[in-house]
Design an enzyme around this catalytic site. Structure first.
Site, mmCIF file in Angstrom:
data_model
loop_
_atom_site.group_PDB
_atom_site.id
_atom_site.type_symbol
_atom_site.label_atom_id
_atom_site.label_comp_id
_atom_site.label_asym_id
_atom_site.label_seq_id
_atom_site.Cartn_x
_atom_site.Cartn_y
_atom_site.Cartn_z
ATOM 1 N N ILE A 1 7.896 2.001 -1.655
ATOM 2 C CA ILE A 1 8.911 2.725 -0.881
ATOM 3 C C ILE A 1 8.680 2.388 0.586
ATOM 4 C CG2 ILE A 1 9.742 5.001 -0.169
ATOM 5 C CD1 ILE A 1 8.805 6.066 -2.881
ATOM 6 N N GLY B 1 0.790 -1.228 0.000
ATOM 7 C CA GLY B 1 0.000 0.000 0.000
ATOM 8 C C GLY B 1 0.822 1.277 0.000
ATOM 9 N N HIS B 2 2.135 1.151 0.007
ATOM 10 C CA HIS B 2 3.008 2.335 0.101
ATOM 11 C C HIS B 2 4.152 2.215 -0.898
ATOM 12 C CE1 HIS B 2 5.753 5.315 2.036
ATOM 13 N NE2 HIS B 2 4.628 5.836 2.481
ATOM 14 N N PHE B 3 4.018 2.422 -2.036
ATOM 15 C CA PHE B 3 2.858 2.729 -2.858
ATOM 16 C C PHE B 3 2.696 1.594 -3.858
ATOM 17 C CE2 PHE B 3 4.816 6.726 -1.535
ATOM 18 C CZ PHE B 3 3.771 7.295 -0.835
#
Length: 182
Positions: A57, A50-52
């Site tokens: 990252i 989810g990041h990203f």
């Protein structure tokens, strides 16, 4: 000479377990005032999805937490602390992040206490400087403050909180049952 900690020794010192144990190995310096650690980020860690999604990252908080865990191992590995006190994060100051940390990176962390460990144990609080790097390039650094909390006290508080939540849930379920029955 130094003390090397693998995953099982780390888990004997800090309560974190996968996926929140963010260090794979820790080395404690002979003087007992500094430690280093590392973890290989495979890209399969929970936070990358989810990041990203299209540009994974490592979140800054993950890097900071990894540094904190190295510091907790440094303090918690002392015989006078182990099994008795738990280092808990109380603050991060003057912290900065540099380059992004990408999947596949070997994240290397360092932590050094600002005062001698005997003083920290006596006062039950301390501070240290942490740094994380990838390939020798600093990606994050800053000051980390912590307190040493008696493990038994923390465990008792967690049990009380758990009991309170169960009681609240039970009362709420009874109220819902009564409301739907009428």
């Amino acid at each position: 000479m130094f003390l090397e900690l693998g995953a099982s020794e780390i888990e004997d010192i800090i309560p974190h377990r996968k996926p929140m144990r963010l260090v794979g190995h820790v080395w404690i310096a002979e003087d007992g005032c500094s430690a280093s650690g590392e973890v290989r980020l495979t890209g399969n860690e929970f936070f990358f999805s989810g990041h990203f999604p299209n540009l994974p990252i490592t979140p800054g908080w993950v890097v900071a937490e990894a540094i904190c865990q190295v510091g907790a191992c440094l303090i918690g590995s002392r015989e006078s602390v182990k099994d008795r006190l738990l280092p808990l994060l109380t603050g991060i100051r003057e912290f900065s992040w540099g380059r992004p940390v990408l999947p596949g990176a070997l994240l290397e962390m360092e932590f050094a206490v600002a005062h001698d460990v005997a003083t920290i144990i006596r006062k039950l609080k301390g501070e240290g400087r942490g740094r994380a790097s990838v390939g020798g390039v600093t990606v994050a650094e800053g000051l980390i403050a912590f307190e040493l909390v008696p493990r038994q006290l923390l465990e008792r508080l967690l049990r009380q909180r758990s009991a309170a939540i169960q009681l609240q849930t039970g009362v709420a379920l009874e109220v819902v049952a009564e409301a739907t029955a009428t």
